[in-house]
Write a protein that holds these residues in place. Structure first.
Motif, short mmCIF file in Angstrom:
data_model
loop_
_atom_site.label_atom_id
_atom_site.label_comp_id
_atom_site.label_asym_id
_atom_site.label_seq_id
_atom_site.Cartn_x
_atom_site.Cartn_y
_atom_site.Cartn_z
N ARG A 15 -4.32 3.26 -2.57
CA ARG A 15 -3.39 3.16 -3.69
C ARG A 15 -2.35 2.10 -3.38
O ARG A 15 -1.79 2.07 -2.28
CB ARG A 15 -2.71 4.50 -3.95
N ILE A 16 -2.12 1.23 -4.37
CA ILE A 16 -1.16 0.14 -4.17
C ILE A 16 -0.13 0.14 -5.30
O ILE A 16 -0.33 0.77 -6.34
CB ILE A 16 -1.87 -1.24 -4.15
N LEU A 17 0.98 -0.58 -5.07
CA LEU A 17 1.91 -0.87 -6.15
C LEU A 17 1.32 -2.03 -6.94
O LEU A 17 0.72 -2.95 -6.35
CB LEU A 17 3.27 -1.28 -5.60
N LYS A 18 1.51 -2.00 -8.25
CA LYS A 18 0.99 -3.09 -9.08
C LYS A 18 1.59 -4.41 -8.60
O LYS A 18 2.77 -4.50 -8.29
CB LYS A 18 1.35 -2.87 -10.55
N HIS A 19 0.76 -5.41 -8.56
CA HIS A 19 1.13 -6.75 -8.09
C HIS A 19 0.66 -7.73 -9.15
O HIS A 19 -0.29 -7.46 -9.88
CB HIS A 19 0.44 -6.99 -6.73
N GLU A 20 1.31 -8.88 -9.24
CA GLU A 20 0.92 -9.86 -10.26
C GLU A 20 -0.55 -10.26 -10.15
O GLU A 20 -1.20 -10.58 -11.14
CB GLU A 20 1.82 -11.10 -10.20
N SER A 21 -1.09 -10.22 -8.94
CA SER A 21 -2.50 -10.59 -8.78
C SER A 21 -3.43 -9.57 -9.44
O SER A 21 -4.57 -9.91 -9.77
CB SER A 21 -2.86 -10.75 -7.30
N CYS A 22 -2.96 -8.34 -9.65
CA CYS A 22 -3.79 -7.33 -10.32
C CYS A 22 -4.12 -7.77 -11.75
O CYS A 22 -5.28 -7.68 -12.17
CB CYS A 22 -3.08 -5.97 -10.34
N THR A 23 -3.12 -8.24 -12.47
CA THR A 23 -3.33 -8.71 -13.84
C THR A 23 -4.28 -9.90 -13.85
O THR A 23 -5.19 -9.98 -14.68
CB THR A 23 -1.99 -9.11 -14.49
N GLU A 24 -4.10 -10.81 -12.91
CA GLU A 24 -4.98 -11.98 -12.81
C GLU A 24 -6.42 -11.55 -12.54
O GLU A 24 -7.35 -12.09 -13.13
CB GLU A 24 -4.50 -12.91 -11.70
N VAL B 265 0.86 -1.18 0.00
CA VAL B 265 0.00 0.00 0.00
C VAL B 265 0.90 1.23 0.00
O VAL B 265 1.83 1.33 0.80
CB VAL B 265 -0.93 0.01 1.23
N VAL B 266 0.61 2.18 -0.91
CA VAL B 266 1.43 3.39 -0.99
C VAL B 266 0.69 4.63 -0.52
O VAL B 266 1.30 5.68 -0.32
CB VAL B 266 2.00 3.61 -2.41
N GLY B 267 -0.62 4.54 -0.34
CA GLY B 267 -1.36 5.70 0.14
C GLY B 267 -2.83 5.41 0.30
O GLY B 267 -3.35 4.42 -0.22
N VAL B 268 -3.49 6.31 1.04
CA VAL B 268 -4.92 6.18 1.30
C VAL B 268 -5.55 7.55 1.20
O VAL B 268 -5.00 8.53 1.70
CB VAL B 268 -5.19 5.59 2.70
N VAL C 20 -9.65 0.11 -4.54
CA VAL C 20 -8.20 -0.13 -4.56
C VAL C 20 -7.72 0.16 -5.98
O VAL C 20 -8.26 -0.39 -6.95
CB VAL C 20 -7.88 -1.58 -4.16
N VAL C 21 -6.73 1.05 -6.14
CA VAL C 21 -6.25 1.46 -7.46
C VAL C 21 -4.74 1.31 -7.57
O VAL C 21 -4.02 1.36 -6.57
CB VAL C 21 -6.66 2.92 -7.79
N TRP C 22 -4.27 1.11 -8.81
CA TRP C 22 -2.85 1.05 -9.11
C TRP C 22 -2.59 1.64 -10.48
O TRP C 22 -3.49 1.75 -11.29
CB TRP C 22 -2.34 -0.39 -9.03
N ASP C 23 -1.34 2.03 -10.70
CA ASP C 23 -0.91 2.57 -11.98
C ASP C 23 0.01 1.58 -12.67
O ASP C 23 0.78 0.88 -12.01
CB ASP C 23 -0.12 3.89 -11.79
N GLU C 24 -0.08 1.55 -13.99
CA GLU C 24 0.82 0.73 -14.80
C GLU C 24 1.46 1.64 -15.83
O GLU C 24 0.76 2.20 -16.68
CB GLU C 24 0.05 -0.39 -15.51
#
Length: 97
Positions: A48-57, A35-38, A90-94
Motif C-alpha cells: 500500500r502506497i500514498l498516491k503519487h503523481e506517477s500513479c496518474t501517469e 509505502v504505508v503498509g504491506v 501495489v495499491v493506493w486510495d484516492e
C-alpha cells in the motif's frame, strides 16, 4: 553429521514473498513513493502506497488501473488504483474521486 531441518513449504513461500517486497519497496523509494503498509500474502504480496503523481501517469499510459470505487460516510467518494511491480500488487486510495 548434523543435517539442517527441512524448511516447511509455507515458510519458503513467505521468505520468497519477503524478497519480492523488499526489492519492490526499494524501487518505489527510488521513485519517491511512500509505502504505508504491506500485506504479506504469498505468492503475490500487496504493498500500500500514498498516491503519487506517477500513479496518474501510469493509469493514463495503461500501466495501472482503477479497480475499486465506493463511498465512505466520512470521506465521501473514493477509488483505488493498482499496478504490478516485482511480483507484488501495489495499491493506493484516492479520496474525492
Amino acid at each position: 553429521m548434523q543435517t539442517q531441518p527441512q524448511r516447511p513449504i509455507r515458510n519458503a513461500e513467505v521468505i520468497a514473498a519477503a524478497h519480492l517486497v523488499a526489492a519492490a519497496v526499494e524501487r518505489l523509494t527510488k521513485r519517491g513513493i511512500t509505502v504505508v503498509g504491506v500485506e504479506m500474502e504469498p505468492p503475490r504480496p500487496t504493498i500500500r502506497i500514498l498516491k503519487h503523481e506517477s500513479c496518474t501517469e501510469m493509469v493514463q499510459e495503461g500501466k495501472a488501473a482503477y479497480f475499486g470505487f465506493d463511498q465512505d460516510t466520512y470521506f465521501g467518494k473514493y477509488r483505488q488504483g493498482q499496478f504490478q511491480l516485482n511480483g507484488c500488487r501495489v495499491v493506493w486510495d484516492e479520496l474525492g474521486a
